[in-house]
Design a protein around this motif. Structure first.
Motif, PDB file in Angstrom:
ATOM      1  N   LYS A   3      -1.753  -1.080  -5.403  1.00  0.00           N
ATOM      2  CA  LYS A   3      -3.111  -1.106  -4.868  1.00  0.00           C
ATOM      3  C   LYS A   3      -4.094  -1.646  -5.901  1.00  0.00           C
ATOM      4  O   LYS A   3      -3.810  -1.652  -7.108  1.00  0.00           O
ATOM      5  CB  LYS A   3      -3.535   0.305  -4.446  1.00  0.00           C
ATOM      6  CG  LYS A   3      -2.672   0.894  -3.333  1.00  0.00           C
ATOM      7  CD  LYS A   3      -3.120   2.303  -2.971  1.00  0.00           C
ATOM      8  CE  LYS A   3      -2.266   2.875  -1.836  1.00  0.00           C
ATOM      9  NZ  LYS A   3      -2.691   4.266  -1.470  1.00  0.00           N
TER      10      LYS A   3
ATOM     11  N   ARG B   3      -4.199  -6.452  -7.002  1.00  0.00           N
ATOM     12  CA  ARG B   3      -3.427  -5.201  -6.998  1.00  0.00           C
ATOM     13  C   ARG B   3      -2.859  -4.908  -8.389  1.00  0.00           C
ATOM     14  O   ARG B   3      -2.554  -5.826  -9.155  1.00  0.00           O
ATOM     15  CB  ARG B   3      -2.265  -5.298  -5.994  1.00  0.00           C
ATOM     16  CG  ARG B   3      -2.720  -5.425  -4.537  1.00  0.00           C
ATOM     17  CD  ARG B   3      -1.514  -5.619  -3.625  1.00  0.00           C
ATOM     18  NE  ARG B   3      -1.932  -5.859  -2.244  1.00  0.00           N
ATOM     19  CZ  ARG B   3      -2.089  -4.912  -1.327  1.00  0.00           C
ATOM     20  NH1 ARG B   3      -1.850  -3.647  -1.649  1.00  0.00           N
ATOM     21  NH2 ARG B   3      -2.473  -5.218  -0.099  1.00  0.00           N
TER      22      ARG B   3
ATOM     23  N   ASP C 174       0.828  -1.208   0.000  1.00  0.00           N
ATOM     24  CA  ASP C 174       0.000   0.000   0.000  1.00  0.00           C
ATOM     25  C   ASP C 174       0.866   1.263   0.000  1.00  0.00           C
ATOM     26  O   ASP C 174       0.601   2.229  -0.729  1.00  0.00           O
ATOM     27  CB  ASP C 174      -0.911   0.014   1.236  1.00  0.00           C
ATOM     28  CG  ASP C 174      -2.002  -1.040   1.173  1.00  0.00           C
ATOM     29  OD1 ASP C 174      -2.276  -1.557   0.066  1.00  0.00           O
ATOM     30  OD2 ASP C 174      -2.571  -1.367   2.236  1.00  0.00           O
TER      31      ASP C 174
ATOM     32  N   ARG D 197      -6.872  -0.828  -7.914  1.00  0.00           N
ATOM     33  CA  ARG D 197      -7.500   0.400  -8.375  1.00  0.00           C
ATOM     34  C   ARG D 197      -8.860   0.176  -9.033  1.00  0.00           C
ATOM     35  O   ARG D 197      -9.697   1.086  -9.075  1.00  0.00           O
ATOM     36  CB  ARG D 197      -6.569   1.112  -9.368  1.00  0.00           C
ATOM     37  CG  ARG D 197      -5.333   1.710  -8.707  1.00  0.00           C
ATOM     38  CD  ARG D 197      -4.377   2.286  -9.746  1.00  0.00           C
ATOM     39  NE  ARG D 197      -3.310   3.057  -9.113  1.00  0.00           N
ATOM     40  CZ  ARG D 197      -2.248   2.517  -8.516  1.00  0.00           C
ATOM     41  NH1 ARG D 197      -2.122   1.204  -8.481  1.00  0.00           N
ATOM     42  NH2 ARG D 197      -1.319   3.289  -7.963  1.00  0.00           N
TER      43      ARG D 197
END
Length: 602
Positions: free
Chosen positions: A422, A430, A417, A424
């Protein structure tokens, strides 16, 4: 049906098979299996342990390890005496024992060919031939044999073939039986490399020139065996070398030997080596058929009992009662190895030295549950690795603890993170910091153990939110791709050939990039530590440097160091003298088959 009665039945069936397979009036044959296929038999062109084991039975290095001695001790193999080494460790002089002969081969045109000092000089020089792409050249270049690297570089620039006849200061014959090395770096342990016939075993120039590009198929040496038959990736058959010198069994039993083994070793004293006539090695990649082959008596020895059957064969680390009743023996020993996964440092996704790339690799490592791996997949036959150096090698510090054994999913997620890895788009996976998909391809083999390890990887990565796919292939092809830098991640083992941690630190040496250092990790600070520790005698200063080198490998994370394996071998009751020295590849010549102990058919 209960499993133990089934195994007993298989053993009884195996007794009939063995009675037919081993006839006391015929030659003695030692049968067992490799779980991974060989790649070939030229010591310059091979790097895998299985091919090197075959080569070590055929070729002779100048030195060898005393089979039963502990701590491990070198002794002459083809030398008349131990090497003469200067006080600064920069000059090594070796004298070959006269009267040692190669096995007969058409390359010698009907002449009996004696081993000489020139054969060892030639065999070392072959590693410097750019055409052969030696995977072990870095071990020689580390000590800077005077003139050899310079010769190699000059000829490469001139686009000329390597000149084997050009004498250099650092490697030359002094007379027919004496050769000398002069090094630019004094390495107190370099002489240990001359006990590895899979690396520095003597080949004859006539043989190499006779077979040319087919030399991988035609090993010819002075050791106890010669290649009788080879079916690639299927079977390797070795037979006694009729020209093998008069060597007698004079081994001692290891300190932890059972009373039975001590008695067998005593009974073998004075016998001419090798003790059996042939060695037949089948390639059986799957664990179940390899194990059942042993139970049926089709194999006399099983090397590394498959972990799938550890709970049945040796519950609680003890030989199962039904196997004890059959007279089967068990040999358990720690390996000088490391099981690891590596990240290709040149790969655009997992490679690189920027903070976010380091964070990705460290997060992946933190998400690997080694406790489950050892309990569920390896069945307790391993210990966690704090770093690359195993407990049996100098450089291992039992007090050293590292992030390598830490399983911390929360910490791993926080790292990702923090550096922008991440989810999105909300699909549960991720993405990379720039928004591109994050997919990691892990290369592995098709056997049951690797499938289970892949399942663990997939579960670990799914929990972290990283999509992982798997590329299944054969070991020889994957090794070739790894050497060429074409694999993103690969799970593999690295086995030491000496009781020293240097070969494990070499996993990070830039001089070994694409060889031992398959991730192509390059860090000047690590290289400086690696080079300095090589020159020091064993002691606290060298130990501290080796520990610091391990810290750097862990911090930059080109590897996930998983475990150091514990192997358990088993032998049939008719196999005598079976034990293991982890630095002796060709144990076969020290093992006998007792015809009177073979099961007889009714």
């Amino acid at each position: 049906m209960k499993l133990l009665p089934l195994l007993t039945g298989l053993l009884l069936a195996g007794a009939l098979h063995a009675a037919n397979a081993q006839n006391p009036s015929q030659e003695k044959v030692l049968r067992y299996a490799f779980k991974i296929a060989e790649t070939g038999f030229d010591p310059v062109q091979i790097t895998d342990a299985y091919s090197k084991a075959i080569v070590a039975g055929i070729l002779d290095a100048p030195l060898e390890y005393d089979f039963g001695a502990r701590p491990f001790k070198l002794r002459p193999a083809t030398l008349s005496e131990m090497p003469e080494i200067s006080a600064d460790f920069k000059t090594i002089t070796m004298k070959v024992r006269p009267g040692i002969y190669f096995s007969d081969d058409p390359a010698f045109k009907g002449q009996k060919r004696e081993l000489t000092a020139a054969d060892y000089v030639y065999s070392v020089k072959r590693h410097y031939d750019p055409k052969l792409k030696s995977g072990n050249l870095y071990l020689l270049e580390n000590v800077r044999i005077l003139g050899l690297s310079e010769l190699r570089t000059a000829l490469m620039k001139a686009k000329k073939p390597f000149d084997y006849d050009r004498e250099v200061e650092g490697l030359r014959t002094l007379d027919r039986y004496t050769f000398q090395l002069k090094l630019g770096v004094g390495d107190p342990r370099f002489v240990q490399q001359f006990a590895d016939a899979g690396f520095l075993g003597a080949v004859a120039r006539e043989v190499v020139e006779f077979y040319g590009d087919k030399i991988m198929e035609h090993p010819v040496g002075t050791n106890a065996w010669r290649l009788a038959d080879w079916r690639r990736s299927s079977r390797v058959v070795l037979e006694k070398n009729p020209n093998y010198r008069d060597e007698r069994y004079a081994e001692v039993a290891p300190p932890d030997a059972s009373p039975q083994l001590k008695a067998e070793v005593a009974a073998l004293q004075g016998r001419k080596l090798p003790l059996v006539d042939r060695v037949v090695i089948d390639i059986i990649e799957e664990a179940q058929p390899r194990w059942l082959s042993f139970l049926r008596g089709e194999a006399d020895v099983i090397e590394e009992v498959p972990i799938d059957f550890a709970g049945i064969a040796m519950p609680g680390g003890h030989l199962a009662p039904n196997l004890v009743k059959q007279g089967i023996t068990m040999t358990r020993y720690p390996r000088a190895d490391i099981s690891l996964s590596y990240f290709n440092m040149e790969d655009p996704v997992v490679g690189g030295y920027t903070p976010e790339k380091i964070a990705l690799r460290r997060a992946i490592n933190l998400a690997v549950d080694l406790d489950k791996e050892i309990r569920l997949v390896r069945r307790g036959q391993a210990i966690m690795s704090q770093g690359p150096i195993p407990p049996v090698a100098f450089g291992h510090d039992p007090t050293f603890k590292s992030e390598m054994t830490e399983f911390n999913l929360a910490k791993a997620k926080a790292l990702l993170d923090m550096y922008g890895y991440k989810d999105r788009n909300g699909d549960g996976w991720r993405e990379q910091p720039d928004g591109k998909p994050l997919v990691i391809e892990y290369s592995t083999l098709a056997d049951g153990e690797r499938r289970q390890l892949a399942e663990q990887w997939q579960k670990n990565m799914a929990a972290l939110g990283i999509r992982m796919t798997f590329k299944i292939g054969k070991f020889p092809e994957q090794l070739k791709a790894a050497n060429a830098g074409k694999l993103q991640m690969w799970g593999v083992g690295w086995v030491g050939t000496t009781p020293d941690g240097d070969t494990f630190l070499a996993l990070g040496s830039s001089a070994a990039s694409g060889k031992a250092n398959k991730p192509r990790f390059e860090l000047p600070a690590f290289d400086a530590i690696y080079e300095k520790q090589k020159t020091l005698p064993d002691g606290p200063e060298r130990q501290a440097l080796m520990t610091e080198g391990q810290r750097l490998l862990i911090a930059y994370a080109p590897y996930k160091f998983h475990v150091h394996r514990i192997w358990t071998d088993m032998a049939q009751p008719w196999v005598k003298g079976y034990s293991r020295n982890i630095f002796v590849r060709d144990f076969w010549k020290y093992v006998d088959i007792d015809p009177s102990a073979l099961p007889q058919a009714n």
